[in-house]
Design an enzyme around this catalytic site. Structure first.
Site, PDB file in Angstrom:
ATOM      1  N   SER A  11       0.799  -1.238   0.000  1.00 43.00           N
ATOM      2  CA  SER A  11       0.000   0.000   0.000  1.00 43.00           C
ATOM      3  C   SER A  11       0.827   1.281   0.000  1.00 43.00           C
ATOM      4  O   SER A  11       0.272   2.357  -0.191  1.00 43.00           O
ATOM      5  CB  SER A  11      -0.917   0.028   1.219  1.00 43.00           C
ATOM      6  OG  SER A  11      -2.013  -0.806   0.984  1.00 43.00           O
TER       7      SER A  11
ATOM      8  N   LYS B 223       0.403   3.456  -2.899  1.00 39.89           N
ATOM      9  CA  LYS B 223      -0.826   4.233  -3.151  1.00 39.89           C
ATOM     10  C   LYS B 223      -0.613   5.747  -3.276  1.00 39.89           C
ATOM     11  O   LYS B 223      -1.091   6.344  -4.236  1.00 39.89           O
ATOM     12  CB  LYS B 223      -1.874   3.927  -2.067  1.00 39.89           C
ATOM     13  CG  LYS B 223      -2.425   2.495  -2.141  1.00 39.89           C
ATOM     14  CD  LYS B 223      -3.275   2.168  -0.915  1.00 39.89           C
ATOM     15  CE  LYS B 223      -3.841   0.757  -0.984  1.00 39.89           C
ATOM     16  NZ  LYS B 223      -4.547   0.391   0.268  1.00 39.89           N
TER      17      LYS B 223
ATOM     18  N   TYR C  83      -3.269  -3.432 -10.355  1.00 42.80           N
ATOM     19  CA  TYR C  83      -3.075  -2.912  -8.994  1.00 42.80           C
ATOM     20  C   TYR C  83      -2.230  -3.885  -8.164  1.00 42.80           C
ATOM     21  O   TYR C  83      -1.355  -3.475  -7.391  1.00 42.80           O
ATOM     22  CB  TYR C  83      -4.450  -2.679  -8.340  1.00 42.80           C
ATOM     23  CG  TYR C  83      -4.405  -2.556  -6.840  1.00 42.80           C
ATOM     24  CD1 TYR C  83      -4.003  -1.370  -6.231  1.00 42.80           C
ATOM     25  CD2 TYR C  83      -4.744  -3.641  -6.016  1.00 42.80           C
ATOM     26  CE1 TYR C  83      -3.943  -1.269  -4.841  1.00 42.80           C
ATOM     27  CE2 TYR C  83      -4.690  -3.545  -4.638  1.00 42.80           C
ATOM     28  CZ  TYR C  83      -4.279  -2.364  -4.051  1.00 42.80           C
ATOM     29  OH  TYR C  83      -4.211  -2.263  -2.692  1.00 42.80           O
TER      30      TYR C  83
ATOM     31  N   TYR D 190      -5.202   4.695   7.723  1.00 46.32           N
ATOM     32  CA  TYR D 190      -6.526   4.052   7.801  1.00 46.32           C
ATOM     33  C   TYR D 190      -7.269   4.448   9.069  1.00 46.32           C
ATOM     34  O   TYR D 190      -7.338   5.617   9.420  1.00 46.32           O
ATOM     35  CB  TYR D 190      -6.388   2.523   7.707  1.00 46.32           C
ATOM     36  CG  TYR D 190      -5.500   2.051   6.603  1.00 46.32           C
ATOM     37  CD1 TYR D 190      -5.790   2.376   5.280  1.00 46.32           C
ATOM     38  CD2 TYR D 190      -4.370   1.303   6.861  1.00 46.32           C
ATOM     39  CE1 TYR D 190      -4.979   1.941   4.250  1.00 46.32           C
ATOM     40  CE2 TYR D 190      -3.554   0.867   5.844  1.00 46.32           C
ATOM     41  CZ  TYR D 190      -3.861   1.188   4.542  1.00 46.32           C
ATOM     42  OH  TYR D 190      -3.055   0.770   3.536  1.00 46.32           O
TER      43      TYR D 190
ATOM     44  N   VAL E 105       1.392  -3.684   3.923  1.00 48.62           N
ATOM     45  CA  VAL E 105       1.266  -4.936   4.677  1.00 48.62           C
ATOM     46  C   VAL E 105       2.494  -5.842   4.607  1.00 48.62           C
ATOM     47  O   VAL E 105       2.540  -6.864   5.277  1.00 48.62           O
ATOM     48  CB  VAL E 105       0.007  -5.757   4.281  1.00 48.62           C
ATOM     49  CG1 VAL E 105      -1.260  -5.100   4.770  1.00 48.62           C
ATOM     50  CG2 VAL E 105      -0.037  -6.043   2.798  1.00 48.62           C
TER      51      VAL E 105
HETATM   52  N1  GLN Z   1      -1.867  -5.497  -1.871  1.00 47.72           N
HETATM   53  C1  GLN Z   1      -2.484  -5.276  -0.604  1.00 47.72           C
HETATM   54  C2  GLN Z   1      -4.003  -5.363  -0.719  1.00 47.72           C
HETATM   55  O1  GLN Z   1      -4.562  -4.875  -1.649  1.00 47.72           O
HETATM   56  C3  GLN Z   1      -2.072  -3.940  -0.062  1.00 47.72           C
HETATM   57  C4  GLN Z   1      -2.711  -3.630   1.268  1.00 47.72           C
HETATM   58  C5  GLN Z   1      -1.830  -2.865   2.199  1.00 47.72           C
HETATM   59  O2  GLN Z   1      -0.621  -2.826   2.092  1.00 47.72           O
HETATM   60  N2  GLN Z   1      -2.442  -2.295   3.228  1.00 47.72           N
HETATM   61  O3  GLN Z   1      -4.653  -5.958   0.112  1.00 47.72           O
END
Ligand code: GLN
Length: 430
Positions: free
Chosen positions: A64, A67, A191, A243, A261
């Site tokens: 993420s 993003k 993605y 978040y 993550v």
């Molecule tokens: N690729 C992960 C997902 O879409 C990324 C989520 C994250 O890093 N919080 O679930």
């Protein structure tokens, strides 16, 4: 002398190391088996210097943390209006993989949650790119932020795509609202590839430093995205990057941030530093446990909260003195540093409270390194009013810091390179 910062970083890493709480991300099998011993932290300064301690050259997937950077690419490729029409900027206060869509429009609430980021992926690059071209645009863009060519981890991609039911469900919802216009599965594929780009903590610190440096990579000197885009991205990171822990983070750490993550965590402190940490065990929000502790320490030890800003204006007026005497006396207001609204106000106040009795007045900018737009207009207005009340106004500006030094409307300034030039008696031959 040994550099101070790596020693400090090593000490803080030592303090958080014993914390074995949390688990690596379980829903992506390749990540579940991550080596949880890894721990590293890196600081990238805006001149390109990187200080680090621990595992800062181990590669892991960006997840993420991609993003905010892909949001930046989409904003610069498609413009604000087209992106904002599809993705909002309101914190959702919910988990990263929640299906948080606006009830009337179906727009995802923000680009930091999966719903927003999946949409944003579809907005990177030109509209007519094919899916592989879009992935390449993203990879090139992330690489420009890092200052080196990055690659993808095929195994992590394959492992995530096999279990991407939730992201597929989100994408199908987005498709049903016409937020996504292409094939939902293709966008999730792109993605997921975006999330599987391999980075190190050193790379992430440099990427964050590029944001902290108004979009210019400190190493390559490339302006990766425009300044206005960076302001938008940092604002959204501040309110939505962590978040459902964004409020706690904003008050306690106070650095625009983003977690992933795989255990990465970045913070970009505008004008100062890009920070990255790596430690794979996650808390219930999906944020790295030891990463959050490290950032809490960094912020409190070093006063890095964005709301704690030194009073930059206090020192702007370095001195107010007279050079020479008699009719040729020159009043010099010597300024220094970076001048914004509050700094310019101090100069205005000085000119109002102590109106110069000398005919010649100089604003000496020799020690000034930046003047923002409002300060520029205020200083020129001082010059204009001084002209109107009968003064000869000089701008001592050897480095041409003042853009377009024309006060307009009856004002007049003579730009010179040194105070001596302004002090030369009128009519004297050099
Ligand atoms: N690729 C992960 C997902 O879409 C990324 C989520 C994250 O890093 N919080 O679930």
């Amino acid at each position: 002398m040994r550099p101070i910062i790596p020693d400090y970083l090593a000490e803080v890493l030592g303090d958080v190391e014993p914390d074995a709480s949390g688990e690596p991300a379980g829903y992506i099998p390749e990540l579940a088996t991550a080596d949880t011993k890894y721990l590293g932290a890196a600081f990238a300064m805006l001149d390109g210097e990187v200080y680090g301690s621990g595992d800062i050259d181990i590669e892991f997937t960006i997840q993420s943390i991609s993003k905010p950077f892909v949001y930046a690419l989409a904003l610069s490729d498609r413009g604000f209006d087209s992106v904002l029409a599809k993705v909002g900027v309101e914190p959702s206060g919910e988990a990263f993989n929640e299906i948080s869509l606006e009830s009337d429009t179906g727009r995802p609430l923000n680009p930091m949650i999966n719903a927003g980021a999946i949409t944003v992926h579809s907005l990177a690059g030109a509209e007519d790119l094919d899916p592989a071209g879009r992935v390449e645009r993203v990879l090139r863009g992330l690489s420009a932020f890092a200052g080196r060519r990055l690659k993808m981890d095929e195994a992590v991609y394959a492992s995530e795509i096999e279990h991407a039911h939730r992201n597929l469900a989100i994408a199908h919802m987005l498709r049903s609202h016409d937020i996504l216009t292409g094939d939902a599965r293709t966008v999730v594929d792109g993605y997921t590839r975006q999330c599987s780009v391999l980075v190190t903590a050193r790379d992430l610190a440099m990427m964050a430093a590029t944001l902290a440096n108004r979009g210019m990579n400190p190493l390559s000197g490339e302006q990766v995205v425009p300044e206005a885009v960076v302001r938008q991205v940092l604002s959204v990171m501040f309110s939505c990057g962590m978040y459902d822990a964004a409020g706690d983070w904003g008050t306690q750490v106070g650095i625009p941030a983003k977690s992933g993550v795989a255990g990465g965590l970045i913070g970009a402190l505008p004008g100062q530093v890009g920070i990255a940490t790596f430690s794979p065990r996650l808390d219930v929000h999906g944020n790295s446990v030891r990463g959050v502790s490290l950032f809490e320490r960094f912020s409190s030890d070093m006063g890095l909260h964005v709301m704690e800003v030194p009073p930059a204006a206090l020192a702007v007026l370095r001195s107010n003195h007279v050079v020479g005497s008699g009719p040729n006396a020159l009043r010099v207001l010597e300024l220094q540093g970076g001048i914004g609204f509050a700094g310019a106000e101090r100069v205005v106040k000085e000119a109002v409270d102590n109106p110069p009795s000398e005919v010649k007045v100089a604003l000496d900018l020799t020690r000034v390194y930046s003047i923002d737009d409002v300060a520029r207009r205020m200083l020129l207005e001082i010059a204009r009013r001084l002209t109107l009340s009968g003064h000869d106004v000089y701008l001592v500006d050897p480095e041409s810091i003042m853009k377009d030094p024309d006060p307009g409307d009856g004002g007049r300034v003579t730009v010179v390179d040194s105070v001596d030039q302004a002090a030369i008696p009128m009519g004297a031959v050099q």
